[in-house]
Design a protein around this motif. Structure first.
Motif, mmCIF file in Angstrom:
data_model
loop_
_atom_site.group_PDB
_atom_site.id
_atom_site.type_symbol
_atom_site.label_atom_id
_atom_site.label_comp_id
_atom_site.label_asym_id
_atom_site.label_seq_id
_atom_site.Cartn_x
_atom_site.Cartn_y
_atom_site.Cartn_z
ATOM 1 N N ALA A 131 29.138 -16.914 15.606
ATOM 2 C CA ALA A 131 30.060 -17.886 16.082
ATOM 3 C C ALA A 131 30.554 -17.743 17.577
ATOM 4 O O ALA A 131 30.592 -18.629 18.199
ATOM 5 N N PRO A 132 30.457 -16.661 18.128
ATOM 6 C CA PRO A 132 30.697 -16.491 19.761
ATOM 7 C C PRO A 132 29.764 -17.184 20.315
ATOM 8 O O PRO A 132 29.967 -17.648 21.721
ATOM 9 N N LEU A 133 28.493 -17.267 19.769
ATOM 10 C CA LEU A 133 27.396 -17.890 20.491
ATOM 11 C C LEU A 133 27.292 -19.428 20.208
ATOM 12 O O LEU A 133 26.179 -20.183 20.807
ATOM 13 N N GLY A 134 28.246 -19.814 19.388
ATOM 14 C CA GLY A 134 28.149 -21.238 18.973
ATOM 15 C C GLY A 134 27.081 -21.354 18.112
ATOM 16 O O GLY A 134 26.673 -22.573 17.707
ATOM 17 N N LEU A 135 26.687 -20.527 17.414
ATOM 18 C CA LEU A 135 25.259 -20.645 16.585
ATOM 19 C C LEU A 135 25.694 -20.391 14.933
ATOM 20 O O LEU A 135 26.738 -19.621 14.968
ATOM 21 N N THR A 136 24.937 -21.099 13.959
ATOM 22 C CA THR A 136 25.380 -20.517 12.426
ATOM 23 C C THR A 136 23.809 -19.719 12.367
ATOM 24 O O THR A 136 23.011 -19.677 12.945
ATOM 25 N N ASN A 137 23.978 -19.104 11.294
ATOM 26 C CA ASN A 137 22.925 -18.439 10.702
ATOM 27 C C ASN A 137 21.897 -18.961 10.498
ATOM 28 O O ASN A 137 20.532 -18.772 10.778
ATOM 29 N N GLY A 138 21.688 -20.475 10.074
ATOM 30 C CA GLY A 138 20.662 -21.210 9.870
ATOM 31 C C GLY A 138 20.057 -21.644 11.108
ATOM 32 O O GLY A 138 18.807 -21.587 11.090
ATOM 33 N N GLN A 139 20.844 -21.845 12.055
ATOM 34 C CA GLN A 139 20.271 -22.169 13.506
ATOM 35 C C GLN A 139 19.633 -20.817 13.997
ATOM 36 O O GLN A 139 18.609 -21.139 14.735
ATOM 37 N N PHE A 140 20.095 -19.910 13.951
ATOM 38 C CA PHE A 140 19.399 -18.847 14.397
ATOM 39 C C PHE A 140 18.074 -18.466 13.755
ATOM 40 O O PHE A 140 17.042 -18.031 14.445
ATOM 41 N N SER A 141 18.085 -18.688 12.434
ATOM 42 C CA SER A 141 16.624 -18.702 11.773
ATOM 43 C C SER A 141 15.750 -19.407 12.485
ATOM 44 O O SER A 141 14.437 -19.337 12.423
ATOM 45 N N MET A 142 16.148 -20.708 12.516
ATOM 46 C CA MET A 142 15.232 -21.560 13.034
ATOM 47 C C MET A 142 14.625 -21.294 14.531
ATOM 48 O O MET A 142 13.883 -21.476 14.686
ATOM 49 N N LEU A 143 15.826 -20.977 15.396
ATOM 50 C CA LEU A 143 15.434 -20.395 16.674
ATOM 51 C C LEU A 143 14.375 -19.189 16.761
ATOM 52 O O LEU A 143 13.530 -19.157 17.539
ATOM 53 N N VAL A 144 14.672 -18.461 15.731
ATOM 54 C CA VAL A 144 13.953 -17.235 15.658
ATOM 55 C C VAL A 144 12.573 -17.565 15.460
ATOM 56 O O VAL A 144 11.206 -17.314 15.743
ATOM 57 N N ALA A 145 12.208 -18.376 14.365
ATOM 58 C CA ALA A 145 10.932 -19.004 13.803
ATOM 59 C C ALA A 145 10.361 -19.533 15.133
ATOM 60 O O ALA A 145 9.222 -19.505 14.863
ATOM 61 N N LEU A 146 10.775 -20.226 15.917
ATOM 62 C CA LEU A 146 10.217 -21.000 17.037
ATOM 63 C C LEU A 146 10.121 -19.971 18.359
ATOM 64 O O LEU A 146 9.499 -20.715 19.130
ATOM 65 N N SER A 147 10.567 -18.799 18.266
ATOM 66 C CA SER A 147 10.524 -18.025 19.288
ATOM 67 C C SER A 147 9.029 -17.335 19.762
ATOM 68 O O SER A 147 9.052 -16.794 20.723
ATOM 69 N N GLY A 148 8.322 -17.446 18.772
ATOM 70 C CA GLY A 148 7.017 -16.741 18.885
ATOM 71 C C GLY A 148 5.911 -17.656 19.224
ATOM 72 O O GLY A 148 6.234 -18.856 20.132
ATOM 73 N N GLN A 149 4.640 -17.652 19.013
ATOM 74 C CA GLN A 149 3.642 -18.306 19.256
ATOM 75 C C GLN A 149 3.464 -19.508 18.448
ATOM 76 O O GLN A 149 2.719 -20.489 18.766
ATOM 77 N N TRP A 150 3.826 -19.729 17.374
ATOM 78 C CA TRP A 150 3.891 -20.529 16.115
ATOM 79 C C TRP A 150 4.440 -21.940 16.801
ATOM 80 O O TRP A 150 5.713 -21.858 17.254
#
Length: 147
Positions: free
Chosen positions: A39-58
């Motif tokens: 919450a302090p970052l303005g993110l939800t757990n689902g948004q975190f998961s999406m961003l992490v999934a996109l943070s690599g080479q895929w």
């Protein structure tokens, strides 16, 4: 007319043995827990998961990302548009099919992941400490096999 009720033994059996119910309850509690962490970052757990999934080479299409995260296409599109409006990702046209979109993290998206991962690591360590008799990594592996 009175509706017949289930025998209490059946209610208890489902409460105590139903994997679906247990997984749903645990998922809701974990989601709320990690929502509070991010919450302090303005993110939800689902948004975190999406961003992490996109943070690599895929570099998946939206549909591929939805499948990976076990989301339906409509929910994925709405979630991606929300992150796009916040400047955390952009939706590029697919080179082979202009109708398809590929979400790509922006610099701000990479920065959000960098800020969120330490919070996730701290909270995950707490979670593991709260489960001393459980191999949480093995549990995650078993749950992943269901998908």
């Amino acid at each position: 007319m009175t509706q017949p009720s289930l025998p209490i033994q059946t209610v208890h059996q489902i409460r105590d043995q139903c994997l679906c119910l247990a997984a749903q309850r645990a998922a809701r509690k974990l989601a709320r827990r990690f929502d509070r962490v991010f919450a302090p970052l303005g993110l939800t757990n689902g948004q975190f998961s999406m961003l992490v999934a996109l943070s690599g080479q895929w570099q998946p299409r939206l549909g591929e990302l939805a499948e990976f995260l076990a989301m339906d296409a409509t929910t994925m599109t709405a979630a991606a548009k929300t992150l796009e409006k916040r400047g955390l990702l952009r939706l590029d046209a697919d080179e082979k099919d202009a109708r398809a979109r590929r979400p790509v993290l922006s610099e701000a998206g990479h920065a959000a992941v960098a800020d969120a991962v330490p919070l996730w690591q701290q909270e995950h360590a707490k979670l593991h400490a709260e489960m001393p008799d459980t191999d949480a990594t093995a549990l995650a592996r078993v749950l992943s096999q269901l998908s």
